[in-house]
Design an enzyme around this catalytic site. Structure first.
Site, short mmCIF file in Angstrom:
data_model
loop_
_atom_site.label_atom_id
_atom_site.label_comp_id
_atom_site.label_asym_id
_atom_site.label_seq_id
_atom_site.Cartn_x
_atom_site.Cartn_y
_atom_site.Cartn_z
N SER A 1 0.83 -1.20 0.00
CA SER A 1 0.00 0.00 0.00
C SER A 1 0.87 1.26 0.00
CB SER A 1 -0.95 -0.04 1.20
OG SER A 1 -2.00 0.88 1.05
N ASP B 1 -9.52 -6.02 -4.60
CA ASP B 1 -9.06 -4.83 -3.86
C ASP B 1 -10.03 -3.68 -4.10
OD1 ASP B 1 -7.72 -2.64 -2.77
OD2 ASP B 1 -5.75 -3.34 -3.40
N HIS C 1 -7.60 -5.78 -0.38
CA HIS C 1 -6.42 -4.93 -0.25
C HIS C 1 -5.46 -5.45 0.82
CE1 HIS C 1 -4.05 -1.30 -0.63
NE2 HIS C 1 -4.16 -1.07 0.67
#
Length: 337
Positions: free
Chosen positions: A148, A278, A306
Site C-alpha cells: 500500500s 481490492d 487490499h
C-alpha cells in the site's frame, strides 16, 4: 476432606482463576492493552527482536530476526496507519535463517514523529534510506518489500537508490492512477470537494467505523468481536490527527502518483502481488507496472482484497520465497554461462 488437601485445591483454583479473570477483565475493560500484549507475545514467539537506530536526532524503531548471510536480507515497509507488527503474519511462514527487518515508517509507532518532517512519499523514501544506512543494511543489496503506502515508498526507493536493492516486491502499492472509480475513490473525491477530513474511511474513530474499514480493506469477512473493534480504535485514536495530516500529504499532487512517475526508473527484478477484489487500490495497477518495469512478475490473488498480508499470509510468503529462489537460480545460470 483433609484440611491440607482442601487448602491445596483452593490455592490451585485461585492460581488458575487469577490469570483467567485478568484475561476476561482485559478483554472487557482494556482491549487495547490486550492487543499490545498480543503483538508482544507474537513477536517473542516468532523470534523477532525490537531495536532502535538513530540518525542524528531522529529515531527509527524496527524489529528483526536472523543475521545477514549469503541470501539477501529482506526489508519490509508497512502501509498507512499500520506498524512493523503487521508483517508478523508473513514472518510466521518465512524461514528463520532469513535476515528480516520490519521498520516503523516515519511518524508511526516507535519511529520519530515530527511536525517539521516531510511525509511526502519522496520524503519517506529519504528517511528509509537513512535507516538503511544506520543499520548498514546496504552493505549488500537487499530485497525490498512494501505494501500500500509502503509499496509506493518502496517503488520510489528502488528508483532513487537502485544500488541498495537487488529485487523488489510490491503488494497492492499506492501511487498509481486508477483506471476505474471504485467506492473508495468516489468517497475520496467527495471528501476533497467538501473539504471534510473527519470522515476519511481509513481513519476510524468508532468501532462501527473500524468494522467498515475492515470490510473495505478485506474480501474475507472477519468476525471481529465488538471489544476487539473497540480496542483497535482505542489504539488508533491518539494518532488520528497525525494520520489525517499524513493522508492529506500522500494524496496530494506531490505524492499521489509518485510510483507512476518513478516506475520507469526501476531496474531491479520486480514482483507485484495484488488482490483481485481490492476495493482501495484497483488491481489494474498491476498491469500498469508490468508494462513499465522490464523484469516484472505479476501475481493476482483471487478472492482477496487490499489486505493481502492479513488475508493470504502463507501464499504471500511462498510467492516471495519462490521469487527469490527464481532470481537466485537465474543468477547461478548466468555465472555458469
Amino acid at each position: 476432606m483433609d484440611l491440607d488437601v482442601l487448602n491445596m485445591f483452593v490455592i490451585a483454583g485461585g492460581t488458575l482463576a487469577i490469570p483467567i479473570l485478568a484475561f476476561v477483565a482485559s478483554f472487557l475493560l482494556w482491549p487495547s492493552a490486550l492487543i499490545r500484549i498480543y503483538y508482544w507475545y507474537w513477536r517473542r514467539a516468532l523470534g523477532m527482536q525490537v531495536r532502535y537506530a538513530n540518525y542524528d536526532d531522529y529515531q527509527f524503531c524496527y524489529s528483526y530476526r536472523g543475521r545477514p548471510g549469503y541470501r539477501p536480507s529482506i526489508l519490509m515497509l508497512h502501509g498507512f496507519s499500520a506498524h512493523k507488527d503487521m508483517w508478523l503474519s508473513i514472518v510466521k511462514f518465512l524461514p528463520k535463517n532469513l535476515h528480516l527487518v520490519c521498520v516503523d515508517m516515519p511518524g508511526h509507532e516507535g519511529t520519530t514523529r515530527s511536525a517539521l518532517d516531510d511525509y511526502s512519499i519522496s520524503g519517506q523514501a529519504k528517511r528509509i534510506h537513512q535507516f538503511v544506512e544506520c543499520i548498514q543494511l546496504n552493505r549488500r543489496p537487499f530485497h525490498l518489500v512494501g505494501t500500500s503506502m509502503g509499496g509506493n515508498v518502496a517503488g520510489v526507493y528502488a528508483a532513487q537508490y537502485p544500488e541498495d536493492i537487488c529485487s523488489l516486491t510490491l503488494i497492492c502499492p499506492a501511487g498509481l492512477p486508477s483506471t476505474t472509480d471504485n467506492k473508495f475513490i468516489k468517497q475520496l473525491r467527495e471528501l476533497q470537494e467538501s473539504e471534510c477530513i473527519d470522515r476519511i474511511p481509513l481513519i476510524p474513530s468508532t468501532p462501527e467505523e473500524m468494522a467498515d474499514m475492515l470490510k473495505l480493506c478485506s474480501y474475507v469477512r472477519f468476525k471481529v468481536p465488538q471489544q476487539i473493534l473497540q480496542g483497535l480504535v482505542d489504539v488508533r485514536i491518539p494518532h488520528n490527527d497525525f494520520y489525517r495530516k499524513l493522508f492529506l500529504e500522500i494524496v496530494d499532487e506531490k505524492s499521489r502518483h509518485s510510483l507512476h512517475e518513478n516506475m520507469s526508473k526501476i531496474k531491479s527484478p520486480t514482483q507485484v502481488i495484488w488482490g483481485r477484489q481490492d476495493q482501495v487500490l484497483d488491481v489494474s495497477g498491476a498491469s500498469i507496472l508490468a508494462s513499465a518495469i522490464p523484469d516484472c512478475h505479476v501475481y493476482i490473488l483471487e478472492n482477496c482484497g487490499h489486505s493481502v498480508v492479513v488475508e493470504r499470509p502463507r501464499k504471500t510468503a511462498n510467492l516471495i520465497l519462490e521469487f527469490l529462489a527464481l532470481l537466485h537460480s537465474m543468477d547461478n545460470n548466468k555465472k555458469q554461462a
